[in-house]
Design a protein around this motif. Structure first.
Motif, PDB file in Angstrom:
ATOM      1  N   LYS A   2       0.831  -1.193   0.000  1.00  0.00           N
ATOM      2  CA  LYS A   2       0.000   0.000   0.000  1.00  0.00           C
ATOM      3  C   LYS A   2       0.866   1.243   0.000  1.00  0.00           C
ATOM      4  CE  LYS A   2      -3.609  -2.421   2.215  1.00  0.00           C
ATOM      5  NZ  LYS A   2      -4.814  -2.550   2.752  1.00  0.00           N
ATOM      6  N   ARG A   3       0.238   2.362  -0.169  1.00  0.00           N
ATOM      7  CA  ARG A   3       0.942   3.637  -0.216  1.00  0.00           C
ATOM      8  C   ARG A   3       1.698   3.896   1.092  1.00  0.00           C
ATOM      9  NH1 ARG A   3      -2.381   8.616  -2.122  1.00  0.00           N
ATOM     10  NH2 ARG A   3      -1.679   7.905  -4.141  1.00  0.00           N
ATOM     11  N   ALA A   4       1.131   3.531   2.215  1.00  0.00           N
ATOM     12  CA  ALA A   4       1.783   3.734   3.513  1.00  0.00           C
ATOM     13  C   ALA A   4       3.047   2.879   3.637  1.00  0.00           C
ATOM     14  CB  ALA A   4       0.813   3.423   4.641  1.00  0.00           C
ATOM     15  N   ASP A   5       3.016   1.662   3.079  1.00  0.00           N
ATOM     16  CA  ASP A   5       4.201   0.791   3.120  1.00  0.00           C
ATOM     17  C   ASP A   5       5.350   1.399   2.315  1.00  0.00           C
ATOM     18  OD1 ASP A   5       2.815  -1.052   4.651  1.00  0.00           O
ATOM     19  OD2 ASP A   5       2.158  -2.216   2.894  1.00  0.00           O
ATOM     20  N   VAL A   6       5.045   1.897   1.133  1.00  0.00           N
ATOM     21  CA  VAL A   6       6.064   2.527   0.300  1.00  0.00           C
ATOM     22  C   VAL A   6       6.621   3.760   0.991  1.00  0.00           C
ATOM     23  CG1 VAL A   6       6.465   3.695  -1.904  1.00  0.00           C
ATOM     24  CG2 VAL A   6       5.061   1.629  -1.831  1.00  0.00           C
ATOM     25  N   LEU A   7       5.786   4.535   1.623  1.00  0.00           N
ATOM     26  CA  LEU A   7       6.222   5.733   2.347  1.00  0.00           C
ATOM     27  C   LEU A   7       7.137   5.356   3.512  1.00  0.00           C
ATOM     28  CD1 LEU A   7       6.009   8.802   2.649  1.00  0.00           C
ATOM     29  CD2 LEU A   7       4.054   8.407   4.151  1.00  0.00           C
ATOM     30  N   LEU A   8       6.769   4.320   4.251  1.00  0.00           N
ATOM     31  CA  LEU A   8       7.584   3.884   5.393  1.00  0.00           C
ATOM     32  C   LEU A   8       8.954   3.377   4.922  1.00  0.00           C
ATOM     33  CD1 LEU A   8       7.774   3.314   8.434  1.00  0.00           C
ATOM     34  CD2 LEU A   8       6.855   1.052   7.957  1.00  0.00           C
ATOM     35  N   ILE A   9       8.972   2.577   3.865  1.00  0.00           N
ATOM     36  CA  ILE A   9      10.244   2.073   3.332  1.00  0.00           C
ATOM     37  C   ILE A   9      11.103   3.231   2.841  1.00  0.00           C
ATOM     38  CG2 ILE A   9      11.258   0.716   1.460  1.00  0.00           C
ATOM     39  CD1 ILE A   9       8.865  -1.212   1.799  1.00  0.00           C
ATOM     40  N   SER A  10      10.510   4.213   2.198  1.00  0.00           N
ATOM     41  CA  SER A  10      11.255   5.378   1.713  1.00  0.00           C
ATOM     42  C   SER A  10      11.877   6.163   2.858  1.00  0.00           C
ATOM     43  CB  SER A  10      10.341   6.302   0.900  1.00  0.00           C
ATOM     44  OG  SER A  10       9.818   5.620  -0.205  1.00  0.00           O
ATOM     45  N   ILE A  11      11.132   6.346   3.912  1.00  0.00           N
ATOM     46  CA  ILE A  11      11.646   7.094   5.074  1.00  0.00           C
ATOM     47  C   ILE A  11      12.816   6.350   5.708  1.00  0.00           C
ATOM     48  CG2 ILE A  11      11.079   7.838   7.427  1.00  0.00           C
ATOM     49  CD1 ILE A  11       8.288   8.560   6.345  1.00  0.00           C
ATOM     50  N   LEU A  13      14.882   4.220   4.230  1.00  0.00           N
ATOM     51  CA  LEU A  13      16.030   4.312   3.328  1.00  0.00           C
ATOM     52  C   LEU A  13      16.690   5.685   3.379  1.00  0.00           C
ATOM     53  CD1 LEU A  13      14.820   2.338   0.189  1.00  0.00           C
ATOM     54  CD2 LEU A  13      16.592   1.703   1.815  1.00  0.00           C
ATOM     55  N   ILE A  14      15.907   6.729   3.428  1.00  0.00           N
ATOM     56  CA  ILE A  14      16.463   8.084   3.517  1.00  0.00           C
ATOM     57  C   ILE A  14      17.219   8.266   4.830  1.00  0.00           C
ATOM     58  CG2 ILE A  14      15.831  10.516   3.748  1.00  0.00           C
ATOM     59  CD1 ILE A  14      13.611   9.954   1.667  1.00  0.00           C
ATOM     60  N   LEU A  20      24.955   7.050   6.301  1.00  0.00           N
ATOM     61  CA  LEU A  20      26.032   6.430   5.534  1.00  0.00           C
ATOM     62  C   LEU A  20      26.770   7.387   4.606  1.00  0.00           C
ATOM     63  CD1 LEU A  20      24.415   3.010   4.620  1.00  0.00           C
ATOM     64  CD2 LEU A  20      26.128   3.482   6.355  1.00  0.00           C
ATOM     65  N   VAL A  21      26.071   8.315   4.008  1.00  0.00           N
ATOM     66  CA  VAL A  21      26.702   9.214   3.038  1.00  0.00           C
ATOM     67  C   VAL A  21      27.820  10.045   3.659  1.00  0.00           C
ATOM     68  CG1 VAL A  21      26.275  11.213   1.553  1.00  0.00           C
ATOM     69  CG2 VAL A  21      24.769   9.236   1.438  1.00  0.00           C
TER      70      VAL A  21
END
Length: 129
Positions: A2-11, A13-14, A20-21
């Motif tokens: 769902k949209r919330a899952d993609v948002l959580l994974i994106s947060i 990763l960021i 790390l950067v």
């Protein structure tokens, strides 16, 4: 997904990249290398045993005491504990050290290896009033 899952994974990763950067982009000013003469002080029982210059060439240093022996290997501008006859062998787990203030300790043999700064003098971390 769902949209919330993609948002959580994106947060997540960021946030991971934010940590790390800076490590990847940091200059290794404190690290040893050509032109940076880092030294390692080897002490036994609190007394200076030997001071070595960290070089690219491989060299082996043997520290023998009445308690046992430790073998240090210097290479690639760093140092590591290569072998020891202590019962627990914890000193072998410190790995390869290359930065000032990093240490390797063998408590049964009372051996301490510490990388000193290139300037030879400690810098002040901060002042407390």
């Amino acid at each position: 997904m769902k949209r919330a899952d993609v948002l959580l994974i994106s947060i997540v990763l960021i946030a991971a990249l934010a940590f790390l950067v800076p490590r990847w982009l940091s200059n290794d000013a404190d690290k040893g290398g050509p032109g940076k003469e880092l030294k390692a002080n080897i002490t036994v029982d609190g007394k200076l045993f030997k001071t070595i210059t960290l070089t690219k060439e491989e060299q082996t240093i043997e520290v023998r005491t009445e308690r046992g022996y430790n073998i240090l290997k210097v290479h690639d501008y760093g140092v590591e504990m290569f072998d020891a006859d202590c019962p627990d062998k914890v000193c072998l787990g410190f790995g390869f050290i290359t930065l000032p203030k990093q240490t390797i300790v063998c408590l049964p043999h009372r051996v301490l290896v510490e990388i000193a700064s290139a300037a030879g003098e400690d810098e002040v971390d901060g002042y407390v009033q």
